[in-house]
Design an enzyme around this catalytic site. Structure first.
Site, PDB file in Angstrom:
ATOM      1  N   GLU A   1      -9.476  -7.762  16.498  1.00  0.00           N
ATOM      2  CA  GLU A   1     -10.582  -8.716  16.542  1.00  0.00           C
ATOM      3  C   GLU A   1     -10.036 -10.087  16.203  1.00  0.00           C
ATOM      4  OE1 GLU A   1     -14.450  -5.957  15.350  1.00  0.00           O
ATOM      5  OE2 GLU A   1     -13.375  -7.039  13.762  1.00  0.00           O
TER       6      GLU A   1
ATOM      7  N   LEU B   1     -17.162   6.182  21.566  1.00  0.00           N
ATOM      8  CA  LEU B   1     -17.125   7.321  22.481  1.00  0.00           C
ATOM      9  C   LEU B   1     -18.071   7.107  23.659  1.00  0.00           C
ATOM     10  CD1 LEU B   1     -16.939  10.373  20.055  1.00  0.00           C
ATOM     11  CD2 LEU B   1     -15.101   9.258  21.314  1.00  0.00           C
TER      12      LEU B   1
ATOM     13  N   LEU C   1      -1.281   0.323  35.963  1.00  0.00           N
ATOM     14  CA  LEU C   1      -0.011   1.016  35.816  1.00  0.00           C
ATOM     15  C   LEU C   1       1.118   0.036  36.111  1.00  0.00           C
ATOM     16  CD1 LEU C   1       1.533   3.722  35.413  1.00  0.00           C
ATOM     17  CD2 LEU C   1       1.325   4.055  37.889  1.00  0.00           C
TER      18      LEU C   1
ATOM     19  N   HIS D   1     -12.990   5.494  15.215  1.00  0.00           N
ATOM     20  CA  HIS D   1     -12.857   5.027  16.590  1.00  0.00           C
ATOM     21  C   HIS D   1     -11.521   5.456  17.227  1.00  0.00           C
ATOM     22  CE1 HIS D   1     -16.436   2.929  15.849  1.00  0.00           C
ATOM     23  NE2 HIS D   1     -15.970   1.739  15.539  1.00  0.00           N
TER      24      HIS D   1
ATOM     25  N   LYS E   1      -2.883   0.747  15.683  1.00  0.00           N
ATOM     26  CA  LYS E   1      -2.876  -0.593  15.082  1.00  0.00           C
ATOM     27  C   LYS E   1      -4.282  -1.151  15.155  1.00  0.00           C
ATOM     28  CE  LYS E   1      -0.778  -3.963  17.316  1.00  0.00           C
ATOM     29  NZ  LYS E   1       0.252  -4.900  17.833  1.00  0.00           N
TER      30      LYS E   1
END
Length: 595
Positions: free
Chosen positions: A317, A281, A485, A341, A434
């Site tokens: 990772e 955060l 974008l 998270h 995921k």
């Protein structure tokens, strides 16, 4: 919220001892004294809070440097001379305490100071804040752990992880020495009130009669949180200022253990004294999420089921447990990454517009999102575990090859899940998560895939791959922080050939300053009393209620995870899960920024 807005640029302002006291008044010392064991909330009246000010001025031009991005600073590694041997008496002589200057003190105690988190993250973050002039004028840092260590030995230990600033005009060696002069150590047991009373005596010596504010950072396993809080509350809490406690995840393993931990902490602390830290955060791009949405007119009207087809939250990772399997096996990837998270990022992404930027208004909206979500079903989850694999001439061991992992462990190192929010804004939109270890790349990102253009005039130009006709907003949290974008445009030329391009904000190209480490931001907020980026107890309860039934079912039924090779893109089942909702994982589609 003015405190947060002025956090480091220009000046921190003159924040009161407890900026949130108007919303969450701390009980008076007399009242707390009447409650057995509940004395950690060092009482301070409103008039006293208005009188005593915590002045924290941060230089506008200074930006913190992550340890990995800065060069190592040379330092004098001598334990019996120089700054490393500075005694408490010498420190008091150097700083010349003057209670009449009206400045309160802030004493930061890192409990578990000899551990990796303290050495690699907490002390470097505190040093970065010191370099930016973001710490109060009168601050002291104490390390506390069971390990026997002198002040000099702690300073030598800490100095190895401190780094120079990028601005070469700064005298880094001098700053390191000045910072280390404020670092001390006390050895003691975590459950000993007597040892914490000794710490209290040492803190008072450095506080020199001023108003004392105390921050305890619990960089220790959660099973000893309660012991430390009980001992500190009875022996080392502030009597005339505030006392706050930062606790690290994991906050339990399920709803029951989390509730027990919260109940234990609240025997000695009020809710507004507990700062549950989730360092994600504090990351720049996560903090920028609400700015992107609420301060840009082009995004807020699109932020709903009408225009968004799916949202993907991806964490990967490129390494395994590597000797830390014993700890990881107790929690697994779902508890370690997804339940905290990724779910926190999802709540920030999906929440309604808060009434203000006040911490409670924002956290209220996050809780509403979590309470609107369906509990996870096993049919919407895929779990995996990495196996050994040879890559580039190097053979990487599998998860169960780690000697610290129990033989035959079924703990998942990968998980993918489809979650749904049953409210008017997001009804029917799949939020795909995921997370995994030992995958082909390291990344954390949010991908927002928009719906297809109705009656698209150019659909024949895209051929069979309709995905190329889909706009996508990508917020890359790490590495190479970026917002881009994906749009469709015409390739220059006489023909009508369409191409998919990126409108890109790459932070390293746009901003020359280094991005602060998440721990710097969160430590600064805790000192200032800003709770917006910390997790409230009802928020934690709602998060665990989503995942606990699934976790129990996985463990009771002994679901076997699908194996995937070390360094691959994960188990095949994750692709079938996405296809179930007519979705393709965005990180698997090649693009200039994705590679």
């Amino acid at each position: 919220m003015a405190l947060y807005a002025a956090r480091c640029p220009s000046s921190f302002g003159t924040a009161a001892v407890d900026p949130s006291s108007a919303r969450h008044p701390i009980r008076s010392s007399a009242l707390l004294a009447s409650v057995p064991g509940r004395v950690l909330a060092g009482g301070v009246s409103n008039s006293s809070a208005n009188h005593w000010k915590l002045r924290v001025a941060c230089k506008q031009e200074a930006i913190s440097v992550p340890v990995s991005a800065a060069r190592e600073a040379p330092f004098k590694n001598v334990e019996n001379s120089g700054v490393f041997a500075l005694s408490s008496q010498e420190y008091r002589h150097v700083t010349s305490p003057n209670p009449s200057d009206g400045e309160p003190t802030v004493s930061i105690t890192v409990v578990g100071a000899s551990g990796d988190l303290a050495k690699k993250k907490i002390f470097p973050a505190l040093f970065a804040l010191y370099c930016e002039d973001c710490l109060p004028k009168n601050f002291t840092i104490f390390g506390y752990a069971r390990s026997k260590m002198t002040d000099a030995e702690l300073r030598t230990l800490v100095s190895r992880t401190l780094t120079c600033r990028i601005d070469k005009r700064e005298n880094c060696n001098e700053k390191i020495e000045k910072f280390l002069k404020r670092c001390f150590y006390h050895s003691g047991r975590y459950d000993s009130e007597e040892n914490f009373a000794e710490l209290d005596k040492m803190l008072k010596e450095h506080e020199g009669g001023r108003v004392s504010n105390r921050l305890f950072y619990l960089s220790i396993p959660p099973n000893i949180f309660i012991d430390v809080v009980r001992s500190a509350s009875r022996s080392a809490s502030s009597k005339n200022g505030w006392t706050r406690v930062i606790v690290e995840k994991p906050f339990g393993r399920d709803s029951e253990s989390s509730a027990a931990l919260t109940s234990g902490l609240k025997q000695y602390l009020d809710e507004d004294q507990i700062f549950r830290i989730d360092h994600y955060l504090g990351k720049e791009l996560v903090e920028n999420l609400s700015v992107l949405r609420f301060s840009n007119l082009i995004f807020e009207p699109l932020w709903s089921r009408k225009y968004i087809r799916n949202v993907q939250l991806i964490f990967s990772e490129d390494f395994g447990t590597e000797g830390r399997g014993g700890y990881f096996d107790h929690y697994g990837i779902i508890r370690d990454i997804m339940q905290n998270h990724l779910l926190q990022i999802l709540a920030l992404f999906a929440m309604e517009t808060p009434a203000s930027l006040d911490a409670e208004d924002i956290r209220n909206e996050k809780v509403k999102v979590l309470r609107s979500m369906r509990p996870l079903q096993l049919e919407n989850v895929v779990i995996g575990q990495y196996k050994s694999h040879a890559k580039g001439g190097v053979r990487h061991p599998g998860y169960t090859d780690d000697k610290t992992v129990p033989e035959g462990s079924l703990t998942p190192t990968f998980a993918a899940a489809a979650l749904f929010i049953d409210n008017a804004r997001w009804d029917g939109v799949p939020f795909l998560m995921k997370a995994g270890k030992a995958l082909h790349t390291k990344r954390a990102e949010i991908r927002v895939q928009f719906r297809h253009v109705p009656g698209n005039l150019y659909k024949r130009n895209f051929g069979a791959d309709i995905e190329h006709a889909t706009n996508e907003l990508v917020i890359r949290v790490q590495p190479d922080e970026a917002i881009y974008l994906k749009i469709n445009n015409k390739v220059p030329g006489l023909g009508m050939r369409l191409d998919r391009s990126n409108l890109n904000l790459l932070y390293s190209s746009r901003y020359s300053k280094e991005i602060p480490d998440a721990y710097e931001r969160l430590l600064l907020d805790a000192i200032g009393g800003e709770r917006r980026l910390f997790i409230r107890s009802d928020e934690l309860d709602a998060a665990w209620n989503l995942f606990t039934p699934l976790l129990k079912e996985l463990e009771e039924k002994k679901i076997v995870p699908e194996l995937y090779p070390y360094g691959s893109r994960g188990p095949v089942g994750a692709h079938y899960l996405a296809a179930k909702y007519n979705v393709r994982w965005g990180d698997l589609v090649a693009s200039e920024l994705d590679d």
